[in-house]
Design an enzyme around this catalytic site. Structure first.
Site, PDB file in Angstrom:
ATOM      1  N   THR A   1      49.136 -38.891   1.687  1.00  0.00           N
ATOM      2  CA  THR A   1      48.310 -39.716   0.786  1.00  0.00           C
ATOM      3  C   THR A   1      47.009 -39.008   0.415  1.00  0.00           C
ATOM      4  OG1 THR A   1      49.210 -41.838   1.472  1.00  0.00           O
ATOM      5  CG2 THR A   1      46.940 -41.853   0.673  1.00  0.00           C
TER       6      THR A   1
ATOM      7  N   THR B   1      34.156 -38.984   1.967  1.00  0.00           N
ATOM      8  CA  THR B   1      33.495 -39.547   3.145  1.00  0.00           C
ATOM      9  C   THR B   1      32.443 -38.576   3.676  1.00  0.00           C
ATOM     10  OG1 THR B   1      33.837 -40.189   5.453  1.00  0.00           O
ATOM     11  CG2 THR B   1      35.405 -38.632   4.539  1.00  0.00           C
ATOM     12  N   ASP B   2      31.515 -39.111   4.478  1.00  0.00           N
ATOM     13  CA  ASP B   2      30.530 -38.236   5.130  1.00  0.00           C
ATOM     14  C   ASP B   2      31.189 -37.305   6.147  1.00  0.00           C
ATOM     15  OD1 ASP B   2      31.182 -40.246   6.954  1.00  0.00           O
ATOM     16  OD2 ASP B   2      29.112 -40.849   7.365  1.00  0.00           O
ATOM     17  N   GLU B   3      32.388 -37.688   6.621  1.00  0.00           N
ATOM     18  CA  GLU B   3      32.990 -36.946   7.733  1.00  0.00           C
ATOM     19  C   GLU B   3      33.399 -35.524   7.367  1.00  0.00           C
ATOM     20  OE1 GLU B   3      35.704 -38.966  10.234  1.00  0.00           O
ATOM     21  OE2 GLU B   3      34.842 -40.916   9.811  1.00  0.00           O
TER      22      GLU B   3
ATOM     23  N   TYR C   1      41.827 -36.411  10.109  1.00  0.00           N
ATOM     24  CA  TYR C   1      41.503 -37.275   8.964  1.00  0.00           C
ATOM     25  C   TYR C   1      40.493 -36.590   8.052  1.00  0.00           C
ATOM     26  CZ  TYR C   1      38.674 -40.788   6.534  1.00  0.00           C
ATOM     27  OH  TYR C   1      37.944 -41.470   5.598  1.00  0.00           O
TER      28      TYR C   1
ATOM     29  N   LYS D   1      40.570 -35.308   4.008  1.00  0.00           N
ATOM     30  CA  LYS D   1      39.595 -35.753   2.997  1.00  0.00           C
ATOM     31  C   LYS D   1      38.876 -34.544   2.401  1.00  0.00           C
ATOM     32  CE  LYS D   1      38.543 -39.443   2.059  1.00  0.00           C
ATOM     33  NZ  LYS D   1      39.056 -40.371   1.018  1.00  0.00           N
TER      34      LYS D   1
ATOM     35  N   ASN E   1      26.547 -46.656  18.645  1.00  0.00           N
ATOM     36  CA  ASN E   1      27.582 -47.672  18.855  1.00  0.00           C
ATOM     37  C   ASN E   1      27.141 -48.664  19.927  1.00  0.00           C
ATOM     38  OD1 ASN E   1      29.107 -46.307  16.975  1.00  0.00           O
ATOM     39  ND2 ASN E   1      30.223 -45.111  18.506  1.00  0.00           N
TER      40      ASN E   1
HETATM   41  P1  NAD Z   1      41.515 -48.894   4.145  1.00  0.00           P
HETATM   42  O1  NAD Z   1      42.408 -48.183   5.093  1.00  0.00           O
HETATM   43  O2  NAD Z   1      40.961 -50.217   4.504  1.00  0.00           O
HETATM   44  O3  NAD Z   1      42.246 -49.083   2.729  1.00  0.00           O
HETATM   45  C1  NAD Z   1      43.001 -48.071   2.148  1.00  0.00           C
HETATM   46  C2  NAD Z   1      43.913 -48.699   1.091  1.00  0.00           C
HETATM   47  O4  NAD Z   1      44.684 -47.636   0.509  1.00  0.00           O
HETATM   48  C3  NAD Z   1      44.916 -49.717   1.667  1.00  0.00           C
HETATM   49  O5  NAD Z   1      44.949 -50.875   0.862  1.00  0.00           O
HETATM   50  C4  NAD Z   1      46.247 -48.982   1.606  1.00  0.00           C
HETATM   51  O6  NAD Z   1      47.364 -49.837   1.426  1.00  0.00           O
HETATM   52  C5  NAD Z   1      46.030 -48.067   0.407  1.00  0.00           C
HETATM   53  N1  NAD Z   1      46.910 -46.874   0.441  1.00  0.00           N
HETATM   54  C6  NAD Z   1      47.167 -46.071   1.504  1.00  0.00           C
HETATM   55  N2  NAD Z   1      48.027 -45.098   1.135  1.00  0.00           N
HETATM   56  C7  NAD Z   1      48.292 -45.282  -0.184  1.00  0.00           C
HETATM   57  C8  NAD Z   1      49.088 -44.597  -1.120  1.00  0.00           C
HETATM   58  N3  NAD Z   1      49.810 -43.509  -0.772  1.00  0.00           N
HETATM   59  N4  NAD Z   1      49.127 -45.053  -2.396  1.00  0.00           N
HETATM   60  C9  NAD Z   1      48.419 -46.165  -2.757  1.00  0.00           C
HETATM   61  N5  NAD Z   1      47.661 -46.853  -1.903  1.00  0.00           N
HETATM   62  C10 NAD Z   1      47.589 -46.415  -0.623  1.00  0.00           C
HETATM   63  O7  NAD Z   1      40.348 -47.852   3.835  1.00  0.00           O
HETATM   64  P2  NAD Z   1      38.836 -48.154   3.401  1.00  0.00           P
HETATM   65  O8  NAD Z   1      38.010 -48.250   4.614  1.00  0.00           O
HETATM   66  O9  NAD Z   1      38.821 -49.213   2.396  1.00  0.00           O
HETATM   67  O10 NAD Z   1      38.470 -46.754   2.718  1.00  0.00           O
HETATM   68  C11 NAD Z   1      38.622 -46.565   1.317  1.00  0.00           C
HETATM   69  C12 NAD Z   1      38.181 -45.156   0.964  1.00  0.00           C
HETATM   70  O11 NAD Z   1      36.817 -44.986   1.346  1.00  0.00           O
HETATM   71  C13 NAD Z   1      38.961 -44.065   1.706  1.00  0.00           C
HETATM   72  O12 NAD Z   1      39.171 -42.994   0.821  1.00  0.00           O
HETATM   73  C14 NAD Z   1      38.026 -43.645   2.833  1.00  0.00           C
HETATM   74  O13 NAD Z   1      38.236 -42.293   3.170  1.00  0.00           O
HETATM   75  C15 NAD Z   1      36.679 -43.840   2.185  1.00  0.00           C
HETATM   76  N6  NAD Z   1      35.552 -44.135   3.088  1.00  0.00           N
HETATM   77  C16 NAD Z   1      35.627 -45.177   3.971  1.00  0.00           C
HETATM   78  C17 NAD Z   1      34.525 -45.480   4.764  1.00  0.00           C
HETATM   79  C18 NAD Z   1      34.544 -46.630   5.737  1.00  0.00           C
HETATM   80  O14 NAD Z   1      33.555 -46.848   6.442  1.00  0.00           O
HETATM   81  N7  NAD Z   1      35.595 -47.437   5.796  1.00  0.00           N
HETATM   82  C19 NAD Z   1      33.372 -44.698   4.681  1.00  0.00           C
HETATM   83  C20 NAD Z   1      33.327 -43.630   3.767  1.00  0.00           C
HETATM   84  C21 NAD Z   1      34.428 -43.376   2.969  1.00  0.00           C
HETATM   85  O1  TDX Z   2      36.911 -49.498  19.823  1.00  0.00           O
HETATM   86  C1  TDX Z   2      36.176 -48.615  19.368  1.00  0.00           C
HETATM   87  N1  TDX Z   2      35.125 -48.171  20.116  1.00  0.00           N
HETATM   88  C2  TDX Z   2      34.271 -47.203  19.679  1.00  0.00           C
HETATM   89  O2  TDX Z   2      33.332 -46.830  20.407  1.00  0.00           O
HETATM   90  C3  TDX Z   2      36.372 -48.047  18.039  1.00  0.00           C
HETATM   91  C4  TDX Z   2      37.518 -48.521  17.181  1.00  0.00           C
HETATM   92  C5  TDX Z   2      35.496 -47.090  17.612  1.00  0.00           C
HETATM   93  N2  TDX Z   2      34.481 -46.664  18.403  1.00  0.00           N
HETATM   94  C6  TDX Z   2      33.512 -45.683  17.872  1.00  0.00           C
HETATM   95  C7  TDX Z   2      34.054 -44.450  17.221  1.00  0.00           C
HETATM   96  C8  TDX Z   2      32.990 -44.129  16.189  1.00  0.00           C
HETATM   97  O3  TDX Z   2      31.917 -43.440  16.818  1.00  0.00           O
HETATM   98  O4  TDX Z   2      32.812 -46.369  16.823  1.00  0.00           O
HETATM   99  C9  TDX Z   2      32.490 -45.492  15.752  1.00  0.00           C
HETATM  100  C10 TDX Z   2      33.130 -46.005  14.467  1.00  0.00           C
HETATM  101  O5  TDX Z   2      34.531 -45.872  14.606  1.00  0.00           O
HETATM  102  P1  TDX Z   2      35.544 -46.206  13.388  1.00  0.00           P
HETATM  103  O6  TDX Z   2      35.350 -47.619  12.964  1.00  0.00           O
HETATM  104  O7  TDX Z   2      36.896 -45.756  13.789  1.00  0.00           O
HETATM  105  O8  TDX Z   2      34.926 -45.329  12.205  1.00  0.00           O
HETATM  106  P2  TDX Z   2      34.703 -43.746  12.020  1.00  0.00           P
HETATM  107  O9  TDX Z   2      35.608 -42.950  12.879  1.00  0.00           O
HETATM  108  O10 TDX Z   2      33.213 -43.497  12.125  1.00  0.00           O
HETATM  109  O11 TDX Z   2      35.168 -43.571  10.492  1.00  0.00           O
HETATM  110  C11 TDX Z   2      34.805 -44.556   9.502  1.00  0.00           C
HETATM  111  O12 TDX Z   2      33.749 -44.092   8.687  1.00  0.00           O
HETATM  112  C12 TDX Z   2      34.036 -42.998   7.845  1.00  0.00           C
HETATM  113  C13 TDX Z   2      36.000 -44.890   8.630  1.00  0.00           C
HETATM  114  O13 TDX Z   2      37.048 -45.400   9.445  1.00  0.00           O
HETATM  115  C14 TDX Z   2      36.440 -43.693   7.841  1.00  0.00           C
HETATM  116  O14 TDX Z   2      37.523 -44.018   6.985  1.00  0.00           O
HETATM  117  C15 TDX Z   2      35.274 -43.230   7.017  1.00  0.00           C
HETATM  118  O15 TDX Z   2      35.620 -42.059   6.325  1.00  0.00           O
END
Ligand code: NAD
Ligand code: TDX
Length: 332
Positions: free
Chosen positions: A97, A121-123, A148, A152, A247
């Site tokens: 994906t 993402t920042d990662e 991951y 990205k 955290n």
């Molecule tokens: P999420 O996992 O909640 O949602 C992802 C969505 O993409 C889901 O609805 C899933 O069904 C869809 N998807 C997965 N594979 C697919 C495919 N092959 N075709 C079409 N749809 C597909 O993720 P999120 O947290 O909403 O993150 C969205 C975007 O933001 C991602 O690109 C992630 O890297 C980025 N991002 C997330 C965070 C965060 O804190 N969650 C922070 C920075 C960047």
């Molecule tokens: O149970 C937990 N305990 C814990 O200490 C979980 C699930 C996570 N953690 C820690 C790991 C990280 O330091 O918390 C922090 C946040 O974890 P996640 O929610 O898994 O986020 P992170 O790995 O930081 O990544 C998120 O931000 C950047 C999103 O999932 C990514 O999609 C995005 O790109």
């Protein structure tokens, strides 16, 4: 009226972004989403049917994507496999994906002359020391440390190469950790909040000193909209709201909200390669495009988030037991 294709629009951030566009613009939206386990189609249900339609499909499907992209002015790509812990043991879907899917999108958008905004993402920048002064900016070097983040990072390279060599009209953003409604219970805040609602203890990886830079999902949405509206093609924008917290500190706030003592927490197996700290400097977005985050009172937002998960148990409950079983199998 602008026609916007929102890929991954049924996920946590994508669905919140769709709501933002409905509320703040007159765009008509199409969501393309594979509806993986992380999707929350319920989040789209209240949006007006005349403004939004949903297509279930894969961004890595060139025929489907070619047809859809040709019918839209703009594509915003949120579609991704997004959970770090899963990618550590099973990265295949992340490559399919995040990398191959992005390749299909950039090809289709280039051929159609369609504007693309790619959500990174920042990662991709790796991590920072706890005491480091410098924060991530648009010119920070790429140093992804997890599977991951590597997928990205690769996707970003595809977008930039297609901009420079193929004439793709694209922008990229790098946002920090989002909080808000409709996030899957596998992620940090929903996991801890739903544990507490269940009378269980929060689970901190390692020593809990890891720092994330939190932003409300509505501020992420307004930033992406600002970039679509006023951003310069070919540019990259860091999105962050100066919300650094460990955290352990965040879990302390949650525990206090449940009248539980600050040490009522389980320290569990650390994430392999766990990035220590993310911190973002969004000066470019603020000064060049005039973006200002609004929902920066973290204590208030965490309290609202607890209420939201309390009120939406019927949505998250079906995923909770299996999610916890997967964590338990990893000692987390
Ligand atoms: P999420 O996992 O909640 O949602 C992802 C969505 O993409 C889901 O609805 C899933 O069904 C869809 N998807 C997965 N594979 C697919 C495919 N092959 N075709 C079409 N749809 C597909 O993720 P999120 O947290 O909403 O993150 C969205 C975007 O933001 C991602 O690109 C992630 O890297 C980025 N991002 C997330 C965070 C965060 O804190 N969650 C922070 C920075 C960047
Ligand atoms: O149970 C937990 N305990 C814990 O200490 C979980 C699930 C996570 N953690 C820690 C790991 C990280 O330091 O918390 C922090 C946040 O974890 P996640 O929610 O898994 O986020 P992170 O790995 O930081 O990544 C998120 O931000 C950047 C999103 O999932 C990514 O999609 C995005 O790109």
């Amino acid at each position: 009226m602008e026609r916007v294709l929102v890929t991954g629009g049924a996920g946590f951030i994508g669905a919140n972004f769709c709501r933002f566009l409905i509320d703040h613009t007159d765009a008509s939206l199409t969501v393309l989403d594979k509806m993986t386990y992380a999707a929350a189609p319920e989040a789209l249900a209240p949006l007006p049917a005349g403004r939004i339609s949903v297509v279930v499909g894969d961004i890595a499907d060139p025929d489907l994507v070619g047809r859809l992209v040709g019918d839209h002015d703009t594509v915003v790509n949120f579609a991704a496999e997004s959970h770090n812990d899963t990618a550590l043991s099973d990265a295949g879907s992340f490559v399919a994906t995040n990398l191959v899917g992005t390749y299909v999108l950039v090809e289709a958008a280039t051929r159609a002359g369609c504007r693309l905004h790619h959500v990174s993402t920042d990662e991709v920048y790796g991590d920072l020391a706890l005491d480091e002064q410098q924060r991530f900016t648009e010119s920070s070097p790429y140093r992804p440390s997890s599977p991951y983040a590597a997928t990205k990072a690769g996707a970003d390279h595809l977008v930039r190469a297609w901009v420079r060599s193929r004439g793709l009209r694209a922008t990229i953003s790098h946002c920090s950790n989002n909080l808000g409604p409709w996030q899957h219970v596998e992620k940090f805040l929903p996991r801890q909040i739903t544990n507490l609602l269940d009378g269980r203890r929060p689970r901190l990886y390692g020593d809990g000193r890891h720092v994330r830079d939190w932003i409300h999902v509505e501020d992420h949405s307004s930033a992406v909209w600002t970039i679509l509206d006023r951003g310069r093609i070919g540019e990259t924008y860091v999105i962050g709201a100066d919300g650094e917290h460990s955290n352990r500190d965040l879990v302390g706030v949650l525990l206090a909200a449940f009248d539980r003592p600050p040490d009522d927490v389980d320290f569990v197996a650390d994430r392999p390669g766990h990035d220590l700290r993310y911190a973002l400097d969004a000066t470019k977005l603020r000064t060049e495009l005039g973006w200002i985050p609004q929902r920066t009172d973290l204590a208030r937002e965490l309290s609202a988030l607890i209420d939201w998960y309390r009120d939406h148990e019927s949505w998250w409950r079906p995923a909770k037991a299996a999610t916890e079983a997967a964590y338990a199998a990893r000692g987390q």
